[in-house]
Design a protein around this motif. Sequence first.
Motif, mmCIF file in Angstrom:
data_model
loop_
_atom_site.group_PDB
_atom_site.id
_atom_site.type_symbol
_atom_site.label_atom_id
_atom_site.label_comp_id
_atom_site.label_asym_id
_atom_site.label_seq_id
_atom_site.Cartn_x
_atom_site.Cartn_y
_atom_site.Cartn_z
ATOM 1 N N THR A 90 0.835 -1.199 0.000
ATOM 2 C CA THR A 90 0.000 0.000 0.000
ATOM 3 C C THR A 90 0.874 1.255 0.000
ATOM 4 O OG1 THR A 90 -0.092 0.168 2.411
ATOM 5 C CG2 THR A 90 -1.772 -1.208 1.323
ATOM 6 N N ARG A 138 -4.278 3.708 1.907
ATOM 7 C CA ARG A 138 -4.510 2.264 1.931
ATOM 8 C C ARG A 138 -4.622 1.659 0.534
ATOM 9 N NH1 ARG A 138 -5.452 0.709 7.244
ATOM 10 N NH2 ARG A 138 -4.703 2.434 8.528
ATOM 11 N N GLU A 139 -4.412 2.479 -0.482
ATOM 12 C CA GLU A 139 -4.496 1.985 -1.857
ATOM 13 C C GLU A 139 -3.206 1.260 -2.246
ATOM 14 O OE1 GLU A 139 -7.049 2.203 -4.040
ATOM 15 O OE2 GLU A 139 -8.279 3.110 -2.463
ATOM 16 N N GLU A 191 0.828 3.674 2.186
ATOM 17 C CA GLU A 191 1.335 3.922 3.534
ATOM 18 C C GLU A 191 2.566 3.069 3.834
ATOM 19 O OE1 GLU A 191 -0.624 4.552 7.915
ATOM 20 O OE2 GLU A 191 -1.347 2.865 6.704
#
Length: 244
Positions: A111, A152-153, A113
């Motif tokens: 992700t 969160r992608e 993050e």
Amino acid sequence: MKIECLAYGGRHLHAPDPAAPALRLADVTVGYRGIATPVLSGVSFTLPVGARLALVGPNGSGKSTLLKTIAGLIPCNRGEIGVFGLQVRACHHRTSYLPQREEIQWHFPVTVERFVLGGRFVHCGWLTKPDSADHAVVAATLQELDIVSIAREPIDQLSGGQQQRVMLARALAQGSDLLLLDEPLNAVDAATRTLVGRVLARLQKEGKSMLVSTHDVGTHDQPFDGVLLLEHGTVREVAHGVAS
């Protein structure tokens, strides 16, 4: 808790020379195995602390090789490189390198993050993990670069402009004093250009030093303190107060 004596290679234990420039190269020559002609030949220049230097030159002039060599990714065949008065590998955590987007494996299953959090691992050491302070740095960096909504992608779902912001976020999260940026504004939209320009200006005000490969010298939103022109792996010009 981070254990200082177990930091990667002990690099945290090397204090910079407060009187040294951010970067000094003296007669640096770099070549690749199997290629007779050096990619860089006799490169010498000095980047003062807190300065932003534009690295320009035609494709194939050696700009990316120069940045990678300073970052410690490519060894130099001859010459000396000092980063805050230290050898390259002695201050790895004080240098952030941002490659061109094409060099990143964007299909890696991670992700946004987690990708940005990778910039903090140089401070962790062999037996420790990022702690709450590291996660706070990442959160603040995502906020500043306006990518909280995609935290969160998976990185393979990002647009070109989002990829550039995420790469810069990872470099900034490292908290380094010297940033080596390879075409950070290549093929991005106006909003990203403006945002990145504002972030780089903030970093320079805080005393960070930057060597930026760019085609945008002279534009009003990307001011530089000096220009380093590379041609065929050789410095042809150092202008605007950056010493050779």
